[in-house]
Scaffold this motif. Structure first.
Motif, mmCIF file in Angstrom:
data_model
loop_
_atom_site.group_PDB
_atom_site.id
_atom_site.type_symbol
_atom_site.label_atom_id
_atom_site.label_comp_id
_atom_site.label_asym_id
_atom_site.label_seq_id
_atom_site.Cartn_x
_atom_site.Cartn_y
_atom_site.Cartn_z
ATOM 1 N N ARG A 191 0.836 -1.199 0.000
ATOM 2 C CA ARG A 191 0.000 0.000 0.000
ATOM 3 C C ARG A 191 0.872 1.250 0.000
ATOM 4 N NH1 ARG A 191 -4.667 -2.355 3.494
ATOM 5 N NH2 ARG A 191 -5.899 -3.071 1.767
ATOM 6 N N ARG A 192 1.977 1.198 0.761
ATOM 7 C CA ARG A 192 2.875 2.346 0.803
ATOM 8 C C ARG A 192 3.513 2.544 -0.576
ATOM 9 N NH1 ARG A 192 6.994 2.784 5.726
ATOM 10 N NH2 ARG A 192 5.039 2.940 6.819
ATOM 11 N N MET A 193 3.920 1.460 -1.228
ATOM 12 C CA MET A 193 4.539 1.569 -2.553
ATOM 13 C C MET A 193 3.535 2.112 -3.551
ATOM 14 S SD MET A 193 6.866 -1.866 -2.600
ATOM 15 C CE MET A 193 7.241 -1.830 -4.325
ATOM 16 N N ARG A 194 2.272 1.705 -3.406
ATOM 17 C CA ARG A 194 1.248 2.182 -4.328
ATOM 18 C C ARG A 194 1.021 3.667 -4.104
ATOM 19 N NH1 ARG A 194 -2.559 -1.388 -3.259
ATOM 20 N NH2 ARG A 194 -3.729 -0.052 -1.870
ATOM 21 N N ALA A 195 1.007 4.096 -2.844
ATOM 22 C CA ALA A 195 0.797 5.511 -2.538
ATOM 23 C C ALA A 195 1.939 6.334 -3.116
ATOM 24 C CB ALA A 195 0.696 5.701 -1.034
ATOM 25 N N ARG A 196 3.161 5.816 -3.020
ATOM 26 C CA ARG A 196 4.318 6.541 -3.565
ATOM 27 C C ARG A 196 4.225 6.640 -5.077
ATOM 28 N NH1 ARG A 196 9.340 4.050 -0.369
ATOM 29 N NH2 ARG A 196 8.931 5.029 1.622
ATOM 30 N N SER A 197 3.846 5.555 -5.756
ATOM 31 C CA SER A 197 3.770 5.591 -7.228
ATOM 32 C C SER A 197 2.639 6.490 -7.678
ATOM 33 C CB SER A 197 3.603 4.182 -7.793
ATOM 34 O OG SER A 197 2.353 3.653 -7.403
ATOM 35 N N ASN A 198 1.553 6.639 -6.884
ATOM 36 C CA ASN A 198 0.471 7.555 -7.215
ATOM 37 C C ASN A 198 0.938 8.984 -7.053
ATOM 38 O OD1 ASN A 198 -1.271 5.539 -7.810
ATOM 39 N ND2 ASN A 198 -2.386 5.571 -5.868
ATOM 40 N N ARG A 224 -20.904 -3.950 -14.001
ATOM 41 C CA ARG A 224 -19.769 -3.745 -14.887
ATOM 42 C C ARG A 224 -18.543 -3.357 -14.078
ATOM 43 N NH1 ARG A 224 -21.542 -3.818 -19.858
ATOM 44 N NH2 ARG A 224 -19.631 -2.984 -20.761
ATOM 45 N N VAL A 225 -17.407 -3.851 -14.500
ATOM 46 C CA VAL A 225 -16.137 -3.588 -13.806
ATOM 47 C C VAL A 225 -15.139 -3.045 -14.823
ATOM 48 C CG1 VAL A 225 -14.192 -4.646 -12.601
ATOM 49 C CG2 VAL A 225 -16.512 -5.354 -12.047
ATOM 50 N N ALA A 226 -14.494 -1.936 -14.464
ATOM 51 C CA ALA A 226 -13.477 -1.342 -15.342
ATOM 52 C C ALA A 226 -12.098 -1.806 -14.898
ATOM 53 C CB ALA A 226 -13.552 0.177 -15.285
ATOM 54 N N ILE A 227 -11.276 -2.141 -15.892
ATOM 55 C CA ILE A 227 -9.883 -2.522 -15.607
ATOM 56 C C ILE A 227 -9.008 -1.342 -16.009
ATOM 57 C CG2 ILE A 227 -8.070 -4.227 -16.030
ATOM 58 C CD1 ILE A 227 -10.600 -5.405 -14.750
ATOM 59 N N GLN A 228 -8.246 -0.822 -15.046
ATOM 60 C CA GLN A 228 -7.461 0.387 -15.290
ATOM 61 C C GLN A 228 -6.012 0.145 -14.875
ATOM 62 O OE1 GLN A 228 -9.465 3.066 -12.675
ATOM 63 N NE2 GLN A 228 -11.171 3.431 -14.082
ATOM 64 N N THR A 229 -5.095 0.832 -15.578
ATOM 65 C CA THR A 229 -3.690 0.771 -15.157
ATOM 66 C C THR A 229 -3.171 2.195 -14.962
ATOM 67 O OG1 THR A 229 -2.924 0.760 -17.439
ATOM 68 C CG2 THR A 229 -3.126 -1.382 -16.360
ATOM 69 N N HIS A 230 -2.119 2.298 -14.165
ATOM 70 C CA HIS A 230 -1.435 3.582 -13.993
ATOM 71 C C HIS A 230 -0.508 3.790 -15.171
ATOM 72 C CE1 HIS A 230 -2.932 4.157 -10.054
ATOM 73 N NE2 HIS A 230 -2.366 3.081 -9.581
ATOM 74 N N ALA A 231 -0.578 4.947 -15.781
ATOM 75 C CA ALA A 231 0.367 5.293 -16.834
ATOM 76 C C ALA A 231 0.970 6.644 -16.482
ATOM 77 C CB ALA A 231 -0.348 5.347 -18.179
ATOM 78 N N VAL A 232 1.977 7.043 -17.252
ATOM 79 C CA VAL A 232 2.632 8.335 -16.978
ATOM 80 C C VAL A 232 1.614 9.467 -17.087
ATOM 81 C CG1 VAL A 232 4.397 9.939 -17.804
ATOM 82 C CG2 VAL A 232 4.869 7.478 -17.754
ATOM 83 N N GLU A 233 0.670 9.283 -18.072
ATOM 84 C CA GLU A 233 -0.310 10.353 -18.302
ATOM 85 C C GLU A 233 -1.419 10.335 -17.241
ATOM 86 O OE1 GLU A 233 1.701 8.676 -21.610
ATOM 87 O OE2 GLU A 233 -0.069 7.767 -20.736
ATOM 88 N N GLY A 234 -1.519 9.230 -16.494
ATOM 89 C CA GLY A 234 -2.590 9.099 -15.505
ATOM 90 C C GLY A 234 -3.240 7.736 -15.602
ATOM 91 N N GLU A 235 -4.490 7.626 -15.164
ATOM 92 C CA GLU A 235 -5.196 6.344 -15.223
ATOM 93 C C GLU A 235 -5.553 6.023 -16.676
ATOM 94 O OE1 GLU A 235 -5.250 5.267 -11.209
ATOM 95 O OE2 GLU A 235 -6.043 4.165 -12.913
ATOM 96 N N LEU A 236 -5.237 4.811 -17.089
ATOM 97 C CA LEU A 236 -5.533 4.376 -18.449
ATOM 98 C C LEU A 236 -6.557 3.258 -18.367
ATOM 99 C CD1 LEU A 236 -4.684 4.503 -21.486
ATOM 100 C CD2 LEU A 236 -3.038 2.718 -20.966
ATOM 101 N N GLN A 237 -7.727 3.448 -18.971
ATOM 102 C CA GLN A 237 -8.777 2.412 -18.935
ATOM 103 C C GLN A 237 -8.454 1.363 -19.989
ATOM 104 O OE1 GLN A 237 -12.064 3.066 -17.155
ATOM 105 N NE2 GLN A 237 -13.569 2.066 -18.445
ATOM 106 N N VAL A 238 -8.138 0.154 -19.537
ATOM 107 C CA VAL A 238 -7.770 -0.925 -20.454
ATOM 108 C C VAL A 238 -9.025 -1.483 -21.117
ATOM 109 C CG1 VAL A 238 -6.727 -3.216 -20.607
ATOM 110 C CG2 VAL A 238 -5.730 -1.489 -19.086
ATOM 111 N N THR A 239 -10.022 -1.817 -20.284
ATOM 112 C CA THR A 239 -11.258 -2.382 -20.816
ATOM 113 C C THR A 239 -12.340 -2.301 -19.747
ATOM 114 O OG1 THR A 239 -12.240 -4.311 -21.906
ATOM 115 C CG2 THR A 239 -10.745 -4.761 -20.080
ATOM 116 N N THR A 240 -13.573 -2.551 -20.182
ATOM 117 C CA THR A 240 -14.693 -2.654 -19.247
ATOM 118 C C THR A 240 -15.350 -4.006 -19.457
ATOM 119 O OG1 THR A 240 -15.045 -0.277 -19.407
ATOM 120 C CG2 THR A 240 -16.828 -1.574 -18.466
ATOM 121 N N LEU A 241 -15.559 -4.717 -18.373
ATOM 122 C CA LEU A 241 -16.101 -6.076 -18.458
ATOM 123 C C LEU A 241 -17.528 -6.097 -17.926
ATOM 124 C CD1 LEU A 241 -12.966 -7.951 -17.054
ATOM 125 C CD2 LEU A 241 -13.623 -7.693 -19.445
ATOM 126 N N GLY A 242 -18.338 -6.945 -18.551
ATOM 127 C CA GLY A 242 -19.737 -7.058 -18.159
ATOM 128 C C GLY A 242 -20.061 -8.423 -17.593
#
Lengths: 355, 179
Positions: A348-355, B74-92
């Motif tokens: 959780r701490r690592m995630r907070a840092r990366s955020n 519905r559940v959204a799958i998201q990843t962290h990217a340099v630009e911010g949250e990136l929505q990979v897909t949405t599942l139903g």
């Protein structure tokens, strides 16, 4: 209407505190009421010991309910048979022992006083010690306690051993359902971690109980065969005591050997059995220490020996012999919880840092 | 979907009744080869959880312990990217995610899963799969085989996507500079 994140956080924490309180509350009630706690503990041990047999039957296509019922009925029948046989042997041997005991006791006290006089004349420091009188005082105290409590203790023990198979049946049949009801109390954000931690704790407890039971059986059988071979009286009763007490960490083997060693000390006609009996227990404990314990128990517990000693001492001071028995599995469980909590906090701490 | 009440002796002798949960499980590719009896035993090993809108199922980087099947919502799958949250897909409903945690011992979630609307998810965890393999190895092996099939298909899809992207890049006027 979607709830605010702060309100959701607060609600989740309240639910988690409530769930933990339920567990601690149940534990406190069982701890405070031995009439409930002991059958539950014994039933839990029986359930853990029987679980591999139930799994074996399920692998062969039998339904779980039927497998549990069959194992419980057969186990209860075997248990009742062993208890009946043990009681019959015990009653028969107790009658003979209680007739001879006053004479044997007087002989033992006489021999102790004679030995004490010899040591007093040789070593100055022994002149201020009155070991025989101290022992007699302790024995009379035990006699008084036994006279007032023995019947109650035996009655309680009988009730516990009769209730334990029922508790084991319920745990085997519906234990997973009880666990699922507990999981329903856990908020979603902690759900997966709770399932992971509790499954690791249950796995560690099950492995520990099975390893200790196996260790006790091996030591008991070796002692039984050895004592019978050297011609010691009450060989299998003493072996049963040795096997059961072996489950107590560190002091268990010594406690288990004491009743057997008292026989040649009390009864002059059996004095020649002292060294053979000592040898039997030595062999049993060497096999246990170098073979059984490292193979089955040590890797399950995975605690430093100093930590184990400290934990056993704390258990003994808190709750006597039962505390010593429970201290090691509780410590192993606490270690699992600590490791998982640390890993979760770290991520959780690592995630907070990366955020 | 309320769990059926359990009582010691009626449960021992109860007749099998198909529940809505069996329907959802049987439609999932991982459990599609299981018989009705096997689905019934699986029913006791899954967890039904309800999620509110914007409630995370798990975060990226969390240690994973099992997979989830979407029964409702519905559940959204998201990843962290340099630009911010990136929505990979949405599942139903009917889709599933997180299945790698069933076999990877130190699985860290590669993405975040967050409910987009009130959702009901069915969780199936590693400890329950191991218990299934111990007590009903036939059923457990069927589930493992289907899991391997799903993971193999996803690996093929990923390989095809990489080939397409690589081919597109080679056709790009800027390829020489990049190379």
């Amino acid at each position: 209407m979607a709830k605010s994140p702060e309100r959701s956080d607060f609600r989740d924490r309240v639910r988690l505190v409530f769930a933990v309180s339920v567990v601690l509350g149940i534990g406190a009630v069982l701890f405070a009421l031995p009439a409930l706690g002991m059958p539950t503990l014994l039933g839990g041990v029986l359930a853990i010991a029987s679980s591999p047999i139930v799994a074996w039957l399920e692998r062969r296509g039998f339904a779980r309910g039927f497998s549990v019922l069959l194992v419980t009925c057969v186990g209860a029948a075997v248990f009742a048979g062993v208890v009946t046989w043990g009681l019959a042997v015990l009653v028969k041997q107790w009658d003979g022992f209680s007739e001879r005991f006053p004479v044997l006791f007087e002989q033992a006290v006489g021999r102790l006083r004679a030995s004490e006089e010899v040591w007093r004349s040789k070593v100055a420091v022994f002149q201020s010690l009155h070991i025989t009188d101290a022992l007699l005082q302790a024995v009379s105290g035990s006699k008084a306690w036994a006279a007032s409590n023995a019947a109650r203790v035996m009655g309680d023990a009988l009730v516990w051993t009769l209730l334990a198979p029922f508790v084991a049946f319920v745990l085997l049949k519906d234990g997973s359902l009880v666990l699922r009801q507990f999981y329903a109390l856990i908020p979603n954000r902690y759900f997966e971690e709770t399932v992971m931690v509790s499954s690791k704790i249950l796995e560690a407890l099950a492995l520990y109980v099975r390893a200790k039971l196996l260790e006790g059986i091996v030591v008991g059988v070796i002692c039984g065969v050895g004592l019978a071979a050297v011609g010691a009286p009450y060989a299998w009763v003493l072996a049963l005591i040795a096997g059961v007490t072996n489950t107590i960490p560190y002091v268990g083997p010594i406690v288990g050997a004491v009743p057997a060693l008292l026989i040649p000390l009390f009864d002059a006609s059996q004095a020649s059995l002292l060294w053979p009996i000592l040898l039997v227990f030595l062999v049993a404990n060497v096999i246990d220490s170098f073979l059984v314990f490292p193979l089955f128990v040590a890797q399950v517990v995975d605690l430093h020996p100093l930590v184990l000693i400290a934990v056993v001492m704390v258990g003994q001071s808190a709750y006597g012999v039962i505390g010593m028995l429970l201290s090691v599995p509780l410590a192993a469980s606490a270690k699992v919880v600590g490791q998982e909590l640390y890993a979760a906090l770290l991520s959780r701490r690592m995630r907070a840092r990366s955020n | 979907m309320k769990p059926s009440p359990h009582f010691l002796f009626t449960d021992l002798f109860s007749r099998y009744k198909r529940s809505p949960l069996d329907e959802i499980l049987s439609q999932n590719i991982l459990f599609s080869t299981l018989s009705r009896r096997e689905l019934r035993s699986l029913r006791g090993r899954v967890y039904e959880r309800t999620y509110q809108p914007n409630e995370p199922v798990f975060e990226q980087g969390d240690r994973g312990f099992g997979m989830y099947i979407i029964a409702k919502g519905r559940v959204a799958i998201q990843t962290h990217a340099v630009e911010g949250e990136l929505q990979v897909t949405t599942l139903g409903p009917g889709s599933f995610f997180g299945e790698l945690a069933l076999i990877d011992p130190e699985n860290l979630r590669s993405a975040r899963a967050i409910a987009q609307e009130p959702s009901v998810l069915i969780g199936f965890f590693k400890a329950d799969l191991l218990d299934l393999l111990e007590r009903q190895p036939d059923t457990g092996v069927k589930v493992l085989f289907q899991l391997a099939t799903v993971l193999g298909q996803r690996l093929l899809e990923s390989t095809e996507k990489i080939n397409l992207l690589w081919g597109a890049k080679q056709g790009s006027p800027y390829y020489g500079e990049v190379a």
